[in-house]
Design an enzyme around this catalytic site. Structure first.
Site: not given
Ligand code: XUL
Ligand code: CO
Length: 424
Positions: A90, A93
């Protein structure tokens, strides 16, 4: 020169995962396409709903670009110790939150240039990028479904920046998980308007993908609740209906997660089978939930029979394609050591390898497929096929003329479970 974070740590060793071993005509590494999730291994600091940080890392606090780069150095050292073919991130991150879009954009560009340089000398590629539109307080009432159009605008700009960065790094997919796209209470929520905004937002994502020539897949990730009380992307079937409603069924696929399936009251193979039957199987987030605590614990997988059935359905559907097996899994908050990061991933990779091999053996043996063919064999007759082109009157006439009286037959579930047990 290394960061020193992994000094004294042993590289991953495997008992079952062997990247070059050929399974059903394909290298294991190419079947499984493992990815490390940046958020769990490097950004998460060990908090849970009742307690704060437990991990103390040299790149903490994560509010500075210098430490963001150190975090990236550590990440690539770990990818090498694991021989990991992919990673995922993300925006939040990899770069510190700046509080405004222009600075978020600058720092994202700077850190993704840095990641790009590291990727030039690394085997590890980007499986997918995504935007974190759930942690910062601006997202508390949703991103694309926010009642405030300024948040919709901020979300659109953020997703554009993350798609650009994913494209720049050669990412093979772009994911949208709508952690806050849903509601806390229907008393303050116009569901129809929110869903229309979410549909339009996703269409803009698809339009932009084509505009910039991004050849990766666009994926949405179902989850029924947590952090929101209710999330619109409840499960695979709900997502399929949503995508059809907004004309996106040929443009968007699903990123399915084991723990999310459990929260939705399904097995993981159920979610995979639903997606496969809709032609929407995109990628998987591999983990497991604690079956007693009932929330999204994001543990590393360790249940081979479960994982075997998941890969059985993936193999039947033709494999993961551009998708992969992303470990959306984190250490337990007491697992403080750098070695724990390696052991967790190595164990997860071994569990998936065992599951894949068991699934492949079941495919090769053909026992489940034979049983399925037998169960549906009646539909091979011309009279049965003709029914589907007929109508209720014609069928009724045939039932009367032939005195059709069904004879119930065993579903043989126990025998099939015994069969699976021979492989896992
Ligand atoms: C949350 C989840 C996230 C997604 C990406 O439960 O799975 O980490 O994979 O935003
Ligand atoms: Co996930």
């Amino acid at each position: 020169m290394t960061t020193g974070f992994f000094d004294g740590v042993n590289a991953a060793t495997f008992n079952h995962y062997n990247p070059d071993e050929v399974v059903l005509g394909k290298r294991m590494e190419d079947h499984l396409r493992f990815a490390v999730a940046y958020w769990h291994s490097f950004a998460w600091e060990g908090q849970d709903p009742f307690g704060g940080q437990t991990f103390v890392r040299p790149w903490h606090p994560q509010d500075d670009m210098g430490r963001a780069k150190m975090k990236a150095d550590v990440a690539f050292e770990m990818f090498e110790l694991l021989n990991a073919p992919f990673f995922c991130w993300h925006d939040a991150d990899i770069r510190p939150e700046q509080g405004n879009f222009a600075d978020n954009l600058n720092t994202l560009n700077e850190i993704t240039d840095y990641l790009g340089e590291k990727m030039e000398t690394s085997k590890t590629k980007l499986l997918w990028g995504t935007a974190n539109m759930f942690s910062d307080r601006r997202w508390m009432s949703g991103a694309s479904t926010n009642p405030d159009p300024d948040v919709f605008a901020f979300a659109a700009a953020t997703v554009k920046s993350c798609m650009d960065a994913t494209h720049k790094l050669g990412g093979q997919n772009y994911v949208l998980w709508g952690g806050r796209e849903g509601y806390e209470t229907l008393l303050n929520t116009d569901m129809g308007q929110e869903l229309d905004h979410m549909g339009r937002f996703l269409s803009m994502v698809v339009e932009y993908k084509h505009k910039i020539g991004f050849e990766g897949q666009i994926l949405v990730e179902p989850k029924p609740q947590e952090p929101s009380k209710h999330q619109y992307d409840y499960d695979a079937a709900t997502c399929a209906g949503f995508l059809r409603k907004y004309g996106l069924e040929n443009e968007v696929k699903l990123n399915l997660e084991q723990g999310h399936a459990i929260l939705a009251g399904h097995s993981f193979e159920h979610e995979i089978a639903v997606a496969a039957s809709e032609g929407m199987l995109g990628s998987i987030d591999m983990n497991r939930n604690d079956y007693q605590s009932g929330w999204d614990t994001d543990q590393f997988p360790n249940n081979v029979p479960e994982v075997a059935l998941c890969y059985y359905h993936i193999l039947k559907a033709g494999g993961l394609g551009k998708g992969g097996t992303n470990f959306d899994a984190k250490l337990r908050r007491q697992s403080l050591d750098a070695q724990d990061l390696i052991d967790a991933h190595a164990g997860g990779m071994d569990v998936c390898a065992r599951g894949l091999k068991a699934a492949a053996a079941m495919i090769e043996d053909g026992g489940l497929e034979d049983a399925l063919q037998q169960r549906y064999a009646g539909w091979q007759t011309p009279e049965a096929k003709a029914m589907l082109d007929g109508d209720l009157t014609a069928i009724t006439e045939r039932v009367l003329a032939e005195g059709i009286t069904p004879e119930p037959r065993s579903g043989r579930q126990e025998a099939l479970e015994n069969y699976v047990n021979k492989f896992v």
